[in-house]
Design a protein around this motif. Structure first.
Motif, PDB file in Angstrom:
ATOM      1  N   HIS A 158      -7.270 139.548   9.389  1.00  0.00           N
ATOM      2  CA  HIS A 158      -8.931 140.577   9.417  1.00  0.00           C
ATOM      3  C   HIS A 158      -9.856 139.758   9.996  1.00  0.00           C
ATOM      4  O   HIS A 158     -10.721 139.385   9.148  1.00  0.00           O
ATOM      5  N   ASN A 215     -15.525 144.865  12.808  1.00  0.00           N
ATOM      6  CA  ASN A 215     -14.397 144.151  13.366  1.00  0.00           C
ATOM      7  C   ASN A 215     -14.131 143.414  14.347  1.00  0.00           C
ATOM      8  O   ASN A 215     -15.208 144.146  15.692  1.00  0.00           O
ATOM      9  N   HIS A 265     -14.138 139.082  11.377  1.00  0.00           N
ATOM     10  CA  HIS A 265     -15.747 140.632  11.356  1.00  0.00           C
ATOM     11  C   HIS A 265     -16.624 139.723  12.495  1.00  0.00           C
ATOM     12  O   HIS A 265     -16.519 138.299  13.195  1.00  0.00           O
ATOM     13  N   ASP A 295     -12.086 150.688   8.278  1.00  0.00           N
ATOM     14  CA  ASP A 295     -12.613 149.952   7.767  1.00  0.00           C
ATOM     15  C   ASP A 295     -14.351 150.606   8.674  1.00  0.00           C
ATOM     16  O   ASP A 295     -15.284 150.198   8.492  1.00  0.00           O
TER      17      ASP A 295
HETATM   18 ZN    ZN Z   1     -12.935 144.627   6.978  1.00  0.00          ZN
END
Ligand code: ZN
Length: 306
Positions: free
Chosen positions: A211, A253, A213, A26
């Protein structure tokens, strides 16, 4: 002294959580491509720091994502260990075949909760992405390889706004019904807030990964609120790398270093050695050629090593 005997810290948080570092996928996917040997070295440094689950690459068109070209080689060259899981992002059947051939330990497939984002990001409708997830599971299941379904835009979409928690729950359930072995809720576009996290987890349940950000500066707070209600699995990214080419103002992230430093201080075990993780950050900064977003990578730990 081990806190493993208790299942909660004095602050009412889980005694132990597990992190997957998604930096090598990512994170690196939006950077200028770096050499396969450097990607391998970064993964080795993450393993050396104690990280046991790493998103090591993706099997997508190298034209669409040049930085992820050579992922098969990355999987071939990282020395494998029984206690380390290397996960691969795959968009479709063909990607899954390539990832299985490269001996990925686990596959990740993205199903978006946002119709418009899904079209822009993977050029598939939600229904088509769920169909693809089913095909991927049908390939991986017999090979004994788990498949994680990541529901992107779970916390909101820049196009459709807040998506009803019940819609997200249904989507996750369809993915599980089609063979996914676990679900992660992703805040792809940085729209999660503590309110949204609670609303969603109340409906979807806490047996999910998150997950998160940093787009609007709430990633750490969102993770904290999620831990308070019992979530124990998080995606983070070394250096805070990451972002989305499809979301305006997207930021990286939640930084692994920042989260681990905070968790160390409040007594939540991760199995990760912060000092060694910072060695990975230093190497990473040189590889990408720009300062990292991680605050702890920049400032160092709050206390010198005892
Ligand atoms: Zn991501």
């Amino acid at each position: 002294m081990s806190s493993a005997q208790s299942n909660a810290t004095p602050m009412g948080l889980p005694a132990r959580i597990s992190l997957r570092d998604v930096g090598p996928r990512d994170g690196l996917q939006i950077e200028a491509p770096i050499a396969v040997e450097d990607r391998v070295r970064l993964i080795e440094l993450l393993i050396a720091s104690g990280i046991r689950r790493i998103e090591a690459g993706s099997f997508v068109s190298p034209k669409a994502v040049p930085a992820m070209a050579g992922s098969a080689e990355v999987f071939a060259r990282v020395p494998r260990r029984a206690d380390v899981t290397l996960t691969a992002l795959v968009p479709n059947r063909r990607g899954a075949e390539a990832a299985l051939e490269a001996h990925a330990d686990e596959l990740t497939v993205i199903c978006s909760a946002s119709e418009t984002y899904s079209m822009q990001n993977v050029r598939m409708t939600i229904a088509q992405s769920l169909e693809a997830a089913g095909e991927i599971c049908a390939l991986a299941g017999p090979a004994g390889v788990p498949v994680e379904a990541v529901v992107s835009c779970s916390f909101g979409s820049p196009y459709e706004g807040d998506i009803a928690p019940e819609e997200v729950r249904k989507l996750a359930q369809v993915a599980l019904d089609r063979g996914a072995t676990r679900v992660t809720l992703a805040d792809t576009t940085g729209m999660a807030t503590p309110r949204r996290v609670r609303e969603l987890l109340d409906v979807v349940g806490t047996d999910v990964g998150l997950h998160l950000h940093e787009t609007r500066g709430t990633a750490m707070l969102n993770a904290y609120v999620a831990m308070q209600v019992g979530v124990t699995s998080f995606d983070t990214s070394v250096g805070g790398l990451g972002g989305s080419p499809f979301a305006a103002g997207a930021a990286g992230n939640l930084a692994t270093e920042d989260f681990v430093a905070m968790l160390d201080d409040i007594g939540v075990e991760t199995g990760i050695d912060l000092e060694r993780l910072l060695e990975a950050s230093t190497a990473l900064e040189a590889l990408v050629g720009h300062p990292l977003a991680s605050r702890v990578a920049a400032a160092g730990p709050r206390l010198p090593r005892a």
